[in-house]
Design an enzyme around this catalytic site. Structure first.
Site, mmCIF file in Angstrom:
data_model
loop_
_atom_site.group_PDB
_atom_site.id
_atom_site.type_symbol
_atom_site.label_atom_id
_atom_site.label_comp_id
_atom_site.label_asym_id
_atom_site.label_seq_id
_atom_site.Cartn_x
_atom_site.Cartn_y
_atom_site.Cartn_z
ATOM 1 N N GLU A 108 38.219 41.217 36.024
ATOM 2 C CA GLU A 108 38.572 39.761 35.670
ATOM 3 C C GLU A 108 39.977 39.542 36.052
ATOM 4 O O GLU A 108 40.192 38.431 35.407
ATOM 5 C CB GLU A 108 37.663 39.393 34.359
ATOM 6 C CG GLU A 108 37.452 37.840 34.396
ATOM 7 C CD GLU A 108 36.543 37.406 35.428
ATOM 8 O OE1 GLU A 108 35.353 37.864 35.455
ATOM 9 O OE2 GLU A 108 36.634 36.160 35.872
HETATM 10 C C1 FAD Z 1 33.910 48.742 35.361
HETATM 11 C C2 FAD Z 1 34.500 47.752 36.517
HETATM 12 C C3 FAD Z 1 33.491 46.696 36.571
HETATM 13 C C4 FAD Z 1 33.709 45.676 37.646
HETATM 14 N N1 FAD Z 1 33.114 44.804 38.010
HETATM 15 C C5 FAD Z 1 33.219 43.922 39.154
HETATM 16 C C6 FAD Z 1 32.494 43.091 39.573
HETATM 17 O O1 FAD Z 1 31.307 42.977 39.195
HETATM 18 N N2 FAD Z 1 32.669 42.572 40.617
HETATM 19 C C7 FAD Z 1 33.791 42.688 41.348
HETATM 20 O O2 FAD Z 1 34.035 41.840 42.479
HETATM 21 N N3 FAD Z 1 34.785 43.244 40.956
HETATM 22 C C8 FAD Z 1 34.614 44.260 39.816
HETATM 23 N N4 FAD Z 1 35.468 45.129 39.420
HETATM 24 C C9 FAD Z 1 36.761 45.257 40.213
HETATM 25 C C10 FAD Z 1 37.827 44.899 39.310
HETATM 26 O O3 FAD Z 1 37.884 43.445 39.570
HETATM 27 C C11 FAD Z 1 39.084 45.359 39.947
HETATM 28 O O4 FAD Z 1 39.211 46.620 39.830
HETATM 29 C C12 FAD Z 1 40.370 44.466 39.744
HETATM 30 O O5 FAD Z 1 40.445 43.238 40.102
HETATM 31 C C13 FAD Z 1 41.581 45.281 40.125
HETATM 32 O O6 FAD Z 1 41.526 45.857 41.530
HETATM 33 P P1 FAD Z 1 42.116 47.088 41.919
HETATM 34 O O7 FAD Z 1 41.051 48.006 41.217
HETATM 35 O O8 FAD Z 1 41.860 46.998 43.460
HETATM 36 O O9 FAD Z 1 43.486 47.258 41.597
HETATM 37 P P2 FAD Z 1 44.575 46.835 42.397
HETATM 38 O O10 FAD Z 1 44.511 45.448 42.692
HETATM 39 O O11 FAD Z 1 45.040 47.924 43.196
HETATM 40 O O12 FAD Z 1 45.811 46.696 41.100
HETATM 41 C C14 FAD Z 1 46.326 47.977 40.450
HETATM 42 C C15 FAD Z 1 47.620 47.624 39.628
HETATM 43 O O13 FAD Z 1 48.515 46.807 40.252
HETATM 44 C C16 FAD Z 1 48.694 45.446 39.772
HETATM 45 N N5 FAD Z 1 48.874 44.514 40.768
HETATM 46 C C17 FAD Z 1 48.095 44.334 41.844
HETATM 47 N N6 FAD Z 1 48.555 43.492 42.816
HETATM 48 C C18 FAD Z 1 49.534 42.871 42.127
HETATM 49 C C19 FAD Z 1 50.443 41.728 42.433
HETATM 50 N N7 FAD Z 1 50.193 41.017 43.441
HETATM 51 N N8 FAD Z 1 51.414 41.692 41.532
HETATM 52 C C20 FAD Z 1 51.612 42.377 40.446
HETATM 53 N N9 FAD Z 1 50.655 43.330 40.117
HETATM 54 C C21 FAD Z 1 49.939 43.793 40.918
HETATM 55 C C22 FAD Z 1 47.490 45.277 38.991
HETATM 56 O O14 FAD Z 1 47.889 44.381 37.885
HETATM 57 C C23 FAD Z 1 47.113 46.762 38.355
HETATM 58 O O15 FAD Z 1 47.823 47.025 37.349
HETATM 59 C C24 FAD Z 1 35.008 46.018 38.260
HETATM 60 C C25 FAD Z 1 35.988 47.097 38.102
HETATM 61 C C26 FAD Z 1 35.594 47.827 37.141
HETATM 62 C C27 FAD Z 1 36.413 49.061 36.526
#
Ligand code: FAD
Lengths: 258, 600
Positions: B443
């Protein structure tokens, strides 16, 4: 068919009780009150009869005005209407007085069936429903775990020490429910809204025409204390034979449970 | 096992004494409600949490969601939980009568969410997502979409999902590659792409799953401005409402997660066979905006989820600390003196108090936000609506990010109270820590929340949103100053408020002079400082109510004293921390910016 359910407002057993400064009563400020859990089974039984036999379900309780909250809960489970015998103006009541009030309120209701929980979890007296049945002169069976209706006869199982007792009673009759007879339903949100519109008739106790001395308490509370909580853990050492011997000795001689 | 997952007396205190929820009943939408209906709903939600959600909490962790290569099965106990919630009307309690709801305030919905998460957080996921999908269709969908899906979603006959994330696209939503192309022979689009981490993406709870999917249409602009929202059912639904053919949505796997194991987090392939039909919601290219409009409450709810788990952990710790006998008073010299319950050790008591402050402060903040949201929908004066909306905008990132981080820390303390037993899976607190971690990630990861707060919310409308919030904080502080016993506490919180204002102005100058990177490089620290103020303020609001009750004479002295001292404890430990952060910010700390990746 009309089913009347007797319910009681009691402190939630999960809440922490405190004895008041007078040493004879419980602090009620902040205490959560609920319908006595065994009564929920009685309400459920009645609602099932409503669903299967089109019965009309009336809940009846004697207590202070706040008792309306638990009557409302029963209405939210599906009962049709409620009656509160308001005891605010009366002194302390014991089972005798409560039973007389309820029997008087029941007198002209024309109930085919009266159901109640097997006991209320505050005093655990398990007396009121049976007294009510005696006052009304109708048959009764307590602690039932099964209920079946055919025509004007009810067939029930009673839980008894080490066994089960099956009875048939002609209606009108009174029964008290034991856990296991059914699973009380949770109020649904739509039913909570419907309950708001259902009638709760308030009957001041004085209107029931009972003489004050017929209601007065026959016992007085001298003192109240909380049970002392003690957790003692003891590890018995040695090989298995020694340990079993010692365990039996402790249970028999010290704890006197064998 | 704790007897208690949350303190209902505190909840009633918040609903009625602090937030005066009943006052909403003067507005037409809520006119059928009364204190009685609100209380009954709250009590029933607790009953469900305690008796229906909680008993299978550990089972969910051990059993987990199962994937057999084709389909997903939820933990067995989930079926009964779903049934009770669907029949009880708990998927959308706040929804209008016309849409099958009971028009409860969203505050009650939020409270139910909190309580269900106290009981079993993985189980509660399925409900929240279904509400989310239904709510999108209700707010932005066409009449046809509404007729086909909405009632069934709110009634729990279908379940829903929110589908954004892809294997290579998380935070940077605008980079997603899933495409939708207009079908030549119909009113629908054909979807193609892979999605990952989709909560509730597949399961055997309901006869159909309705996915709310973000995707890009052909020729759409790049980035977030080119994303559209689609409804994609797992099985197509015929015009008469019956279930039709499979819609070419394939489950390719589920995640093996650290926690939240009962919630199926699926990888989905849309359109592997080239025939995945998707129906547009609203207008083209407005998809992300639609999702964002619902985002405030969704993010408040995420904080709720986290703090729900922390509440259960706190009550575990409290019960354990009352019964675990270990050691003696520090001044005792007699080794034969009986040992004391560990709650009598000041360090343990402090750990409990910190947990309690987080739980009650955050819960207060969440319910406050929900109450503001209700008020916004109840009033008709556009200026007041805007003011309320700004309050919500300001507080949302704190609810989500501080709520989830503080909850995790709180559960860490709950484990600490248990000693070695807390590290053992025999007690539920270890699982709670694992379950709770995700709320700082999904989220919108917490780092992104901080950027949202400082980058978007603080400068919003020329700083008006911040001012609106500040005015509310000042109001509570002024009220507290009127009560002699609270004066010192109010002064303390005011000193933090002043520092926050100073630091914000200082940062604002950086922003205005174009040093955007420097402005934002400590956004996370800023959010924490800001939240310390927000939570202190919320607890002060509770303390003011409590003090007034005590002044008027109450039989519940312990309860109300507890509220005041909890506020004092939170401010006592966190105000100095907030002030130190403010000073760090004004001193232009910028290591984060200058430290080159190659220096690692
Ligand atoms: C249990 C679980 C349930 C989920 N359920 C859903 C769902 O129902 N629907 C859905 O669509 N997604 C879902 N997700 C996905 C979730 O929303 C994403 O994992 C989340 O948005 C982060 O994306 P990422 O994992 O690609 O991490 P990344 O985007 O790669 O981020 C990794 C780190 O880098 C930081 N970061 C990334 N970009 C920036 C930036 N521009 N500036 C500063 N910091 C940055 C982030 O804050 C984070 O700490 C779920 C994830 C989990 C683990």
């Amino acid at each position: 068919m009309k089913v009347v359910v007797l319910i009681k407002r009691v402190p939630d057993t999960a809440s922490e009780l405190q004895v008041a400064a007078d040493g004879k009563s419980v602090v009620t400020g902040g205490l959560k009150f609920v319908m006595s859990p065994y009564d929920e089974h009685a309400v459920e039984l009645a609602i099932q009869l409503k669903e299967s036999h089109g019965a009309e379900v009336v809940v009846l309780s004697a207590g202070p005005p706040e008792t309306k909250e638990i009557i409302r809960s029963a209405l939210a489970m599906g009962a049709d209407s409620g009656i509160l015998v308001d005891t605010a103006q009366l002194g302390a009541l014991t089972c005798r007085g409560t039973a007389r009030l309820l029997a008087a309120a029941l007198a002209d209701l024309g109930a085919d069936l009266v159901v109640a929980g097997k006991q209320a979890v505050d005093d655990d007296a398990a007396q009121v429903p049976e007294r009510v049945a005696e006052l009304l002169g109708i048959p009764h069976a307590s602690v039932i775990t099964r209920f079946e209706l055919s025509g004007t006869t009810a067939s029930v199982d009673r839980e008894i020490e080490g066994g089960q007792y099956t009875l048939e009673l002609p209606l009108p009759a009174l029964f008290t429910t034991q856990k296991g007879i059914n699973t009380p339903r949770y109020p649904t949100l739509p039913n909570i809204m419907k309950a708001k519109k259902k009638e709760i008739r308030e009957v001041p106790a004085a209107q029931l025409g009972l003489a004050a001395d017929s209601l007065s308490a026959q016992a007085t509370t001298e003192a109240m204390t909380l049970p002392r909580q003690q957790r003692l853990c003891r590890v018995i050492e040695g090989d298995n034979a020694q340990r079993v011997k010692e365990l039996v000795r402790v249970l028999h001689m010290e704890e006197k449970v064998l | 096992m704790p007897d208690k997952l949350a303190d209902m007396r505190t909840i009633k205190f918040l609903l009625h004494e602090v937030l005066k929820l009943e006052e909403l009943t003067q507005y037409p939408y809520y006119e059928d409600h009364s204190r009685e209906t609100l209380d009954m709903a709250a009590d029933t939600a607790y009953q469900l949490a305690h008796e229906v959600f909680w008993p299978s909490y550990q089972e969910f962790d051990q059993e987990g969601a199962q994937f057999d290569g084709h389909k997903v099965a939820v933990p067995k106990a989930m079926h009964e939980i779903w049934k009770q919630c669907a029949e009880g009307g708990w998927i959308g309690p706040n929804v209008s009568y016309d849409d099958g709801g009971q028009q409860f305030p969203i505050t009650i919905h939020a409270l139910a969410c909190f309580l269900f998460n106290c009981g079993n957080t993985a189980a509660a996921m399925y409900l929240g997502l279904t509400y989310g999908a239904a709510h999108l269709i209700k707010t932005f969908g066409s009449k046809e979409l509404q007729d086909l899906y909405m009632a069934k979603l709110f009634a729990g006959q279908y379940a829903g999902t929110m589908v954004l994330t892809e294997p290579d696209t998380g935070t940077s939503v605008g980079d997603m590659t899933t495409t939708a192309s207009k079908s030549p022979d119909g009113d629908y689009y054909l979807l193609r792409g892979n999605k990952r981490f989709i909560s509730g993406g597949d399961h055997d709870l309901t006869e159909n799953i309705i996915h709310a999917v973000l995707a890009r249409t052909e020729g759409a602009p790049p980035g977030i401005k080119g994303l559209s929202l689609f409804i994609v059912p797992k099985y197509r639904v015929n015009g008469d409402g019956s279930i039709g053919e499979w819609n070419d949505v394939t489950t390719t796997g589920i995640e093996h997660k650290m926690g939240l194991k009962g919630s199926a987090t699926a990888s989905l392939t849309f359109g592997d066979k080239g025939d995945c039909r998707a129906w547009l919601v609203g207008e083209l290219n407005h998809g992300l905006r639609y999702m964002f409009e619902l985002m405030n409450m969704a993010r408040v709810f995420t904080g709720m989820q986290a703090v729900g788990v922390a509440s259960a952990a706190y009550h575990c710790a409290l019960e354990y600390s009352r019964t675990r006998l270990q050691g003696r008073d520090i001044t005792s010299r007699d080794p034969l003196e009986p040992q004391i319950p560990i709650i009598q050790h000041p360090d343990v008591r402090l750990m409990l108090l910190k947990q309690r402050a987080v739980v009650e402060g955050c819960l207060g903040l969440f319910l406050y936000c929900a109450r503001v949201h209700d008020q916004e929908h109840a009033v008709t004066d556009p200026e007041e609506q805007q003011r309320l909306h700004m309050l919500l905008e300001m507080l949302t990132p704190c609810c989500k990010a501080y709520g989830s981080d503080a909850a995790f820390e709180s559960i860490r303390l709950a484990i600490q109270c248990h000693g070695g037993s807390g590290y053992s899976e025999e007690y539920p607190v270890a699982q709670m820590l694992r379950d709770c971690k995700v709320f700082s990630i999904y989220e919108g990861a917490n780092g992104i929340q901080a950027l949202d707060l400082l980058g978007r919310k603080v400068p919003m409308k020329g700083g008006m949103a911040l001012q609106a919030l500040n005015a509310e904080v000042s109001k509570t502080i002024a009220e507290a100053k009127e009560l002699a016993p609270l004066k010192d506490l109010a002064d303390k919180i005011e000193s933090l408020q002043n520092e926050v204002v100073q630091a914000t102005m200082h940062l604002g100058m950086l922003g205005l002079s174009g040093k955007v990177n420097q402005y934002l490089c400590n956004a996370t620290a800023y959010l924490e400082m800001f939240s310390h103020l927000a939570i202190s303020w919320q607890l002060l609001m509770q303390a003011v109510v409590a003090q007034k009750v005590l002044d008027a004479g109450s039989t519940e002295e312990n309860f109300y004293r507890g509220k005041i001292e909890t506020a004092r404890c939170y401010a006592g430990y966190n105000v100095p921390h907030g002030i130190a952060t403010a000073q760090m910010l004004t001193a232009d700390e910028r290591t984060a910016l200058d430290f080159k990746p190659e220096w690692f």
